[in-house]
Write a protein that holds these residues in place. Structure first.
Motif, PDB file in Angstrom:
ATOM      1  N   LEU A 255       0.822  -1.223   0.000  1.00  0.00           N
ATOM      2  CA  LEU A 255       0.000   0.000   0.000  1.00  0.00           C
ATOM      3  C   LEU A 255       0.852   1.267   0.000  1.00  0.00           C
ATOM      4  N   ARG A 256       1.877   1.300   0.866  1.00  0.00           N
ATOM      5  CA  ARG A 256       2.718   2.510   0.966  1.00  0.00           C
ATOM      6  C   ARG A 256       3.560   2.715  -0.298  1.00  0.00           C
ATOM      7  N   ALA A 257       3.862   1.626  -0.981  1.00  0.00           N
ATOM      8  CA  ALA A 257       4.666   1.748  -2.209  1.00  0.00           C
ATOM      9  C   ALA A 257       3.828   2.359  -3.328  1.00  0.00           C
ATOM     10  N   VAL A 258       2.569   1.949  -3.459  1.00  0.00           N
ATOM     11  CA  VAL A 258       1.762   2.497  -4.557  1.00  0.00           C
ATOM     12  C   VAL A 258       1.128   3.833  -4.185  1.00  0.00           C
ATOM     13  N   LEU A 259       0.964   4.097  -2.902  1.00  0.00           N
ATOM     14  CA  LEU A 259       0.422   5.391  -2.460  1.00  0.00           C
ATOM     15  C   LEU A 259       1.369   5.994  -1.430  1.00  0.00           C
ATOM     16  N   PRO A 260       2.537   6.460  -1.885  1.00  0.00           N
ATOM     17  CA  PRO A 260       3.501   7.013  -0.929  1.00  0.00           C
ATOM     18  C   PRO A 260       2.991   8.337  -0.354  1.00  0.00           C
ATOM     19  N   PRO A 261       3.440   8.689   0.833  1.00  0.00           N
ATOM     20  CA  PRO A 261       2.933   9.909   1.469  1.00  0.00           C
ATOM     21  C   PRO A 261       3.426  11.192   0.788  1.00  0.00           C
ATOM     22  N   GLY A 262       2.501  12.021   0.349  1.00  0.00           N
ATOM     23  CA  GLY A 262       2.830  13.396  -0.070  1.00  0.00           C
ATOM     24  C   GLY A 262       3.395  13.600  -1.453  1.00  0.00           C
ATOM     25  N   VAL A 263       4.396  12.835  -1.800  1.00  0.00           N
ATOM     26  CA  VAL A 263       5.072  13.010  -3.099  1.00  0.00           C
ATOM     27  C   VAL A 263       5.218  11.653  -3.774  1.00  0.00           C
ATOM     28  N   PRO A 264       4.917  11.574  -5.082  1.00  0.00           N
ATOM     29  CA  PRO A 264       5.056  10.283  -5.777  1.00  0.00           C
ATOM     30  C   PRO A 264       6.503   9.811  -5.824  1.00  0.00           C
ATOM     31  N   THR A 265       6.684   8.505  -5.910  1.00  0.00           N
ATOM     32  CA  THR A 265       7.994   7.934  -6.192  1.00  0.00           C
ATOM     33  C   THR A 265       8.266   8.163  -7.670  1.00  0.00           C
ATOM     34  N   ARG A 266       9.460   8.635  -7.997  1.00  0.00           N
ATOM     35  CA  ARG A 266       9.787   8.887  -9.405  1.00  0.00           C
ATOM     36  C   ARG A 266      11.050   8.143  -9.813  1.00  0.00           C
ATOM     37  N   LYS A 267      10.955   7.434 -10.921  1.00  0.00           N
ATOM     38  CA  LYS A 267      12.127   6.752 -11.467  1.00  0.00           C
ATOM     39  C   LYS A 267      12.950   7.705 -12.331  1.00  0.00           C
ATOM     40  N   THR A 268      12.310   8.767 -12.787  1.00  0.00           N
ATOM     41  CA  THR A 268      12.966   9.702 -13.703  1.00  0.00           C
ATOM     42  C   THR A 268      14.148  10.369 -13.019  1.00  0.00           C
ATOM     43  N   ALA A 269      15.358  10.084 -13.501  1.00  0.00           N
ATOM     44  CA  ALA A 269      16.559  10.697 -12.931  1.00  0.00           C
ATOM     45  C   ALA A 269      16.911  11.929 -13.745  1.00  0.00           C
ATOM     46  N   PRO A 270      17.338  13.008 -13.097  1.00  0.00           N
ATOM     47  CA  PRO A 270      17.850  14.138 -13.879  1.00  0.00           C
ATOM     48  C   PRO A 270      18.979  13.616 -14.768  1.00  0.00           C
TER      49      PRO A 270
ATOM     50  N   ASP B 105      22.369  20.530 -26.868  1.00  0.00           N
ATOM     51  CA  ASP B 105      22.339  19.619 -25.712  1.00  0.00           C
ATOM     52  C   ASP B 105      20.918  19.494 -25.171  1.00  0.00           C
ATOM     53  N   THR B 106      20.679  18.379 -24.467  1.00  0.00           N
ATOM     54  CA  THR B 106      19.336  18.056 -23.983  1.00  0.00           C
ATOM     55  C   THR B 106      19.436  17.525 -22.559  1.00  0.00           C
ATOM     56  N   CYS B 107      18.463  17.845 -21.713  1.00  0.00           N
ATOM     57  CA  CYS B 107      18.411  17.217 -20.391  1.00  0.00           C
ATOM     58  C   CYS B 107      16.957  17.055 -19.977  1.00  0.00           C
ATOM     59  N   CYS B 108      16.742  16.266 -18.922  1.00  0.00           N
ATOM     60  CA  CYS B 108      15.373  16.107 -18.447  1.00  0.00           C
ATOM     61  C   CYS B 108      15.312  16.181 -16.928  1.00  0.00           C
ATOM     62  N   ALA B 109      14.149  16.565 -16.431  1.00  0.00           N
ATOM     63  CA  ALA B 109      13.909  16.722 -14.994  1.00  0.00           C
ATOM     64  C   ALA B 109      12.671  15.935 -14.609  1.00  0.00           C
ATOM     65  N   PRO B 110      12.691  15.271 -13.443  1.00  0.00           N
ATOM     66  CA  PRO B 110      11.484  14.580 -12.979  1.00  0.00           C
ATOM     67  C   PRO B 110      10.404  15.590 -12.569  1.00  0.00           C
ATOM     68  N   GLY B 111       9.187  15.121 -12.417  1.00  0.00           N
ATOM     69  CA  GLY B 111       8.095  15.966 -11.960  1.00  0.00           C
ATOM     70  C   GLY B 111       8.247  16.323 -10.478  1.00  0.00           C
ATOM     71  N   TYR B 112       7.414  17.255 -10.015  1.00  0.00           N
ATOM     72  CA  TYR B 112       7.382  17.695  -8.616  1.00  0.00           C
ATOM     73  C   TYR B 112       8.724  18.269  -8.174  1.00  0.00           C
ATOM     74  N   THR B 113       9.472  18.827  -9.134  1.00  0.00           N
ATOM     75  CA  THR B 113      10.817  19.308  -8.865  1.00  0.00           C
ATOM     76  C   THR B 113      10.988  20.697  -9.467  1.00  0.00           C
ATOM     77  N   ALA B 114      11.449  21.642  -8.659  1.00  0.00           N
ATOM     78  CA  ALA B 114      11.724  22.978  -9.189  1.00  0.00           C
ATOM     79  C   ALA B 114      12.999  22.927 -10.034  1.00  0.00           C
ATOM     80  N   VAL B 115      13.030  23.731 -11.086  1.00  0.00           N
ATOM     81  CA  VAL B 115      14.189  23.761 -11.992  1.00  0.00           C
ATOM     82  C   VAL B 115      14.611  25.223 -12.145  1.00  0.00           C
ATOM     83  N   THR B 116      15.906  25.467 -12.063  1.00  0.00           N
ATOM     84  CA  THR B 116      16.396  26.839 -12.244  1.00  0.00           C
ATOM     85  C   THR B 116      17.247  26.922 -13.501  1.00  0.00           C
ATOM     86  N   LEU B 117      16.886  27.858 -14.365  1.00  0.00           N
ATOM     87  CA  LEU B 117      17.605  28.053 -15.628  1.00  0.00           C
ATOM     88  C   LEU B 117      18.388  29.358 -15.550  1.00  0.00           C
TER      89      LEU B 117
END
Ligand code: GTQ
Length: 350
Positions: free
Chosen positions: A30-45, A308-320
């Motif tokens: 249950l805690r793995a599929v509904l983690p508290p507050g913020v989703p688990t993200r596999k997306t690595a910067p 060049d290209t990069c990616c950022a996971p969700g729920y994450t602030a990004v500064t350019l």
């Protein structure tokens, strides 16, 4: 948040009986599929240097002829998702595609939506639903779901572009497939001409409401960089107080995002500007069109040079940050915002 029972807490015979009946107890997961507050993200910067990948792409041009590739692409894969899964993020696929002079990538159509951001080379074109779209650096060309498309190169130097597809989510939904076709007949007319001025739309005999756009609701397939850049520069001059000088690629008839699941944007950073993008639910991709920007994501800082290209996971602030104190920097962005809005999970956490 209190701890829940584990799988190991259950007697083996009970677990075996559940398995035999295709049943699974929820509470150990249950805690793995509904983690508290913020989703688990596999997306690595993740950062992809064009200078590093370009020689490998050119080598693919020597190693693999068009007949053996159909689409000669090196996929920009996020290690957080496992390279073999070919995802930059949960809903975005990125690829660098090479077409050599004289080559033809045959016509097909498929359920995933694609766009091309042209990186280098002149003289190639993508034909989409019969419309011939010339490829020039910084142009954005749409190949929406279901439309025939083929790429052809009549120039003298290699042409390279960045493919952005919603393939991961279309595949996840078990809805991904392609159909092979034959060479398309080219029809006259170009959306980027007909819709070249934002405030006025083509209106053949007042048929705007009843006979909206041709091409299955995709009136504009090519968004020339010269126009997007001119819009950004004009905005920056006209609105000196504006923090984010940004445009969204939209359907010119509806004003909504150009495609169904992914959003596309161009951003201008003023000389020396630092811009903080809020933490939002969608993952985001950044691709440098002109100039150089530092992209800070969760303690990683990537130094983007042109292409060049990069990616950022969700729920994450990004500064350019624009590294130049004298010249503007231009960044192409892609995100999953339209998809999140459809799911009803879009969030901007500021
Ligand atoms: O150019 O049609 O990167 O079908 C992946 C799948 C490009 C294309 C990709 C495709 C294409």
């Amino acid at each position: 948040m209190h701890e829940l029972g584990r799988l190991e807490d259950l007697p083996q015979d009970y677990r075996d009986e559940l398995t035999a009946l295709n049943l699974v107890p929820l509470w150990p997961s249950l805690r793995a599929v509904l983690p508290p507050g913020v989703p688990t993200r596999k997306t690595a910067p993740t950062f992809w240097s064009y200078q590093s990948l370009r020689p490998l792409l050119m080598r693919a041009g020597e190693l693999t002829p068009m007949e053996k590739a159909e689409r000669r692409v090196l996929v920009l894969a996020n290690p957080g998702h496992g390279l073999e899964n070919m995802k930059a993020s949960p809903a975005m696929y990125l690829g660098m595609q090479l077409l050599l002079p004289g080559e033809w990538a045959p016509s097909h159509r498929h359920t995933p939506n694609a766009v091309r951001m042209i990186v280098e080379g002149e003289g190639a074109y993508t034909t989409v639903d019969g419309e011939r779209c010339p490829m020039s650096r910084g142009d954005l060309i749409l190949t929406p779901t279901g439309l025939w498309h083929e790429h052809e190169h009549a120039g003298t130097e290699p042409v390279v572009w960045l493919d952005v597809l919603d393939l991961p989510v279309i595949y996840y939904a078990e809805t991904s497939y392609a159909i092979e076709g034959k060479r398309q007949a080219v029809k006259p007319g170009h959306g980027d001409q007909a819709y070249a001025r934002g405030g006025v739309l083509p209106t053949p005999l007042f048929q705007r409401d009843s006979e909206r756009s041709s091409r299955n609701g995709y009136p504009m397939l090519r968004y020339p960089w010269a126009d997007a850049k001119a819009a950004l520069l004009a905005m920056a001059t006209d609105r000196p107080e504006l923090e984010a000088v940004q445009v969204t690629y939209v359907n010119p008839e509806t004003g909504v995002d150009a495609q169904n699941n992914l959003g596309f944007y161009a951003l201008m950073l003023r000389p020396g500007q630092t811009l903080r993008l809020p933490a939002r639910s969608p993952s985001c991709v950044f691709h440098q069109i002109e100039g150089g920007a530092d992209v800070a994501i969760d303690g990683n800082t990537f130094t983007l040079a042109e292409a060049d290209t990069c990616c950022a996971p969700g729920y994450t602030a990004v500064t350019l940050t624009n590294r130049s104190a004298s010249a503007p920097a231009f960044v192409f962005m892609a995100d999953e915002a339209p998809f999140h809005r459809k799911l009803g999970v879009y969030e901007n956490r500021g």
